[in-house]
Design a protein around this motif. Structure first.
Motif, PDB file in Angstrom:
ATOM      1  N   MET A   1      33.635  39.595  38.464  1.00 31.42           N
ATOM      2  CA  MET A   1      33.211  38.264  38.933  1.00 31.42           C
ATOM      3  C   MET A   1      33.822  37.983  40.299  1.00 31.42           C
ATOM      4  O   MET A   1      35.017  38.176  40.507  1.00 31.42           O
ATOM      5  N   LYS A   2      32.989  37.523  41.192  1.00 31.11           N
ATOM      6  CA  LYS A   2      33.505  37.242  42.530  1.00 31.11           C
ATOM      7  C   LYS A   2      34.130  35.855  42.578  1.00 31.11           C
ATOM      8  O   LYS A   2      33.582  34.913  42.013  1.00 31.11           O
ATOM      9  N   PRO A   3      35.277  35.735  43.256  1.00 37.59           N
ATOM     10  CA  PRO A   3      35.943  34.430  43.314  1.00 37.59           C
ATOM     11  C   PRO A   3      35.107  33.417  44.090  1.00 37.59           C
ATOM     12  O   PRO A   3      34.464  33.742  45.078  1.00 37.59           O
ATOM     13  N   LYS A   4      35.135  32.173  43.585  1.00 37.58           N
ATOM     14  CA  LYS A   4      34.396  31.104  44.269  1.00 37.58           C
ATOM     15  C   LYS A   4      35.175  30.659  45.503  1.00 37.58           C
ATOM     16  O   LYS A   4      36.399  30.632  45.515  1.00 37.58           O
TER      17      LYS A   4
END
Lengths: 289, 266
Positions: A1-4
């Protein structure tokens, strides 16, 4: 998951690009837009005044401008269709067939990608102009009349030929890219179940490679639609590509207002065609799923 | 049957690609070529001498110094943008990616006449750096696309690991990301370089009289109402040879998927 990441932080990283394009691209386009309404003018001593004069001239059905736009459109569209057909079969060829010397051949077809447009156009002028090899060959084979013009001709044959030569490699690359994503067992399965090679190509490979195909065709089309060099060398004095018409209005006749209107319509057509095309494609592909 | 079709496609491909290039070389090395003859009547270097005397050297220097600057600057402005869009989850990502395509969609002549107004008023016509900026318009989207594709393929936990272990953000970018995005950076550079080498219209419109790059120099011999194939071909040779070299390098070091990926994704 890519960081927001917050949008404001992202803007900070994007700011060099945004600043660059605002000054060198967006601002000039705004000026062209203003100029098309007479609200700004380069080198004019008259005070700026709102006028629709140029637009009326452009959309005059008897005027030369709509014909230029139409010529640029159908000429590039025809080239795109030819490119699509050639590229599809070449991509199939490169994907399915292995042979000695394949790496050489597949390096060869990429060469036009890196040859400057002006030179490609000039090379085809050499071949197609009266006395050029291709023109002589076709005339000797009685395919064309020896006096028929293949360059600087009113149908834009030279433009189409050069455009196809310059643009098909890119399309082949894109289609091969999507072919590589197809699960090879699908094709195997259809072959085992008794379909012929070409049947599995048209029923399985063609639909699955559509994304690369469609993206490639709009990219080639837009490139040719807005191009200058090829039409400049190989085009006739009439009908003209829109880009040539704008260039002449600016450099020869100092008709900045008229050039700006043509530019605005040219730009809007290019963006609109791309937008509608992608919308329609997305819809068709959505339905299929 | 299969053997025959392979030979036909291969031979046709080689002919169609190399023949136009071959004819350019033929013209470049011919001194006399009578109209009806199939081959040059006499070979020599006259065209080369003619273009060298007309200022080929200056054009070569201009073209091959502008292109690296275009690569450098477009990389500098693309890398931060590609980093944030490729490795982070941000709003309107798709929109931003699509905005990068607009400079490629808008016909160059359109932005060209707008820039002509601005440059004329600022006195930037014929300015070296001003031309570098103009070349970046088309080069940057390619650079951005291929660098972003590289960033996209990197496992995001890698940055986390580096940061947890105490690396600063700058250090993470320089030591972790940069080596990983080198392939994308390379293919972006190839595209930006060849874009700049190729760019003709805007340089013609905004660069004269000082900035005569190779394509503009070539235009002298092919534009207007006459075409002189000899000198034009001689100049073309100087642009084709580097192009062939680039194709060779690409085939050797860069996967063709990157080439395709540079153009469009989705």
């Amino acid at each position: 998951m890519k960081p927001k990441v917050k949008f404001s932080v992202a803007l900070l990283y994007l700011s060099p690009v945004i600043i660059f394009y605002s000054f060198i691209f967006v601002l000039p386009l705004i000026l062209v837009f203003l100029q098309s309404f007479g609200l700004y003018s380069l080198g004019s001593t008259k005070p700026p005044k709102f006028t629709l004069e140029y637009y009326l001239k452009f959309f005059d059905l008897k005027g030369p401008y709509l014909e230029s736009l139409w010529f640029s459109f159908w000429n590039s569209a025809l080239a795109t269709v030819i490119i699509s057909i050639i590229s599809f079969f070449l991509a199939i060829f490169f994907y399915f067939v292995n042979f000695k010397g394949k790496s050489f051949i597949s390096a060869t077809y990429k060469i036009p990608l890196f040859i400057p447009y002006l030179i490609s156009a000039f090379a085809w002028w050499n071949l197609l102009s009266p006395g050029g090899y291709v023109q002589r060959l076709l005339a000797a084979a009685r395919i064309v009349n020896p006096n028929m013009l293949l360059v600087n001709d009113p149908n834009g044959i030279g433009i189409i030929v050069a455009n196809v030569w310059m643009n098909f490699p890119y399309m082949v690359l894109l289609i091969i890219g999507t072919l590589k994503m197809i699960d090879p067992t699908l094709i195997e399965a259809s072959r085992t179940l008794g379909s012929t090679f070409w049947k599995s190509v048209f029923k399985i490979v063609l639909p699955l490679s559509m994304p690369g195909f469609l993206a490639g065709s709009i990219l080639s089309f837009i490139g040719m639609f807005g191009a200058f060099s090829v039409a400049f060398i190989l085009g006739a004095s009439w009908p003209q590509y829109m880009s040539i018409s704008i260039y002449n209005d600016v450099t020869q006749f100092s008709q900045y207002g008229m050039a700006s209107v043509q530019s605005v319509v040219y730009m809007i057509s290019a963006i609109l065609i791309t937008y509608l095309y992608t919308k329609i494609i997305a819809k068709i592909q959505g339905e299929r799923k | 049957m299969k053997r025959i079709s392979i030979s036909i496609v291969s031979v046709a491909m080689v002919l169609i690609i190399f023949f136009p290039v071959f004819v350019i070389f033929e013209w470049a090395f011919s001194t006399i070529w009578y109209g009806t003859s199939l081959f040059p009547t006499q070979l020599g270097f006259r065209s080369f001498i003619q273009v060298i005397q007309a200022g080929l050297g200056k054009s070569l220097i201009l073209s091959f110094t502008i292109a690296p600057l275009v690569v450098l600057f477009s990389a500098l402005i693309s890398i931060p943008a590609a980093y944030i869009i490729g490795t982070k989850d941000i709003k309107s990502k798709k929109l931003i990616e699509n905005l990068f395509l607009i400079p490629l969609i808008v016909p160059p002549i359109v932005s060209g006449i707008g820039i002509l107004s601005i440059y004329t008023q600022l006195g930037l016509i014929g300015n070296y750096m001003a031309i570098v900026l103009v070349h970046m318009i088309g080069a940057t989207p390619y650079m951005f696309r291929s660098v972003e594709a590289s960033f996209e393929s990197i496992d995001p936990s890698i940055e986390e690991a580096a940061r947890v272990l105490g690396a600063t953000r700058l250090r993470t970018i320089l030591r972790i990301y940069l080596p990983l995005v080198t392939p994308g950076l390379l293919s972006g550079s190839v595209f930006a370089f060849s874009w700049s080498l190729n760019e003709f219209l805007l340089t013609l419109l905004l660069g004269l009289p000082n900035i005569v790059t190779l394509p503009v120099f070539l235009y002298r011999y092919v534009g207007g109402y006459y075409i002189s194939p000899g000198p034009a071909s001689a100049i073309s040779v100087f642009l084709i040879v580097p192009s062939l070299f680039i194709v060779y390098l690409m085939e050797k070091y860069i996967k063709s998927e990157y080439v395709a990926g540079a153009g469009i994704k989705g």
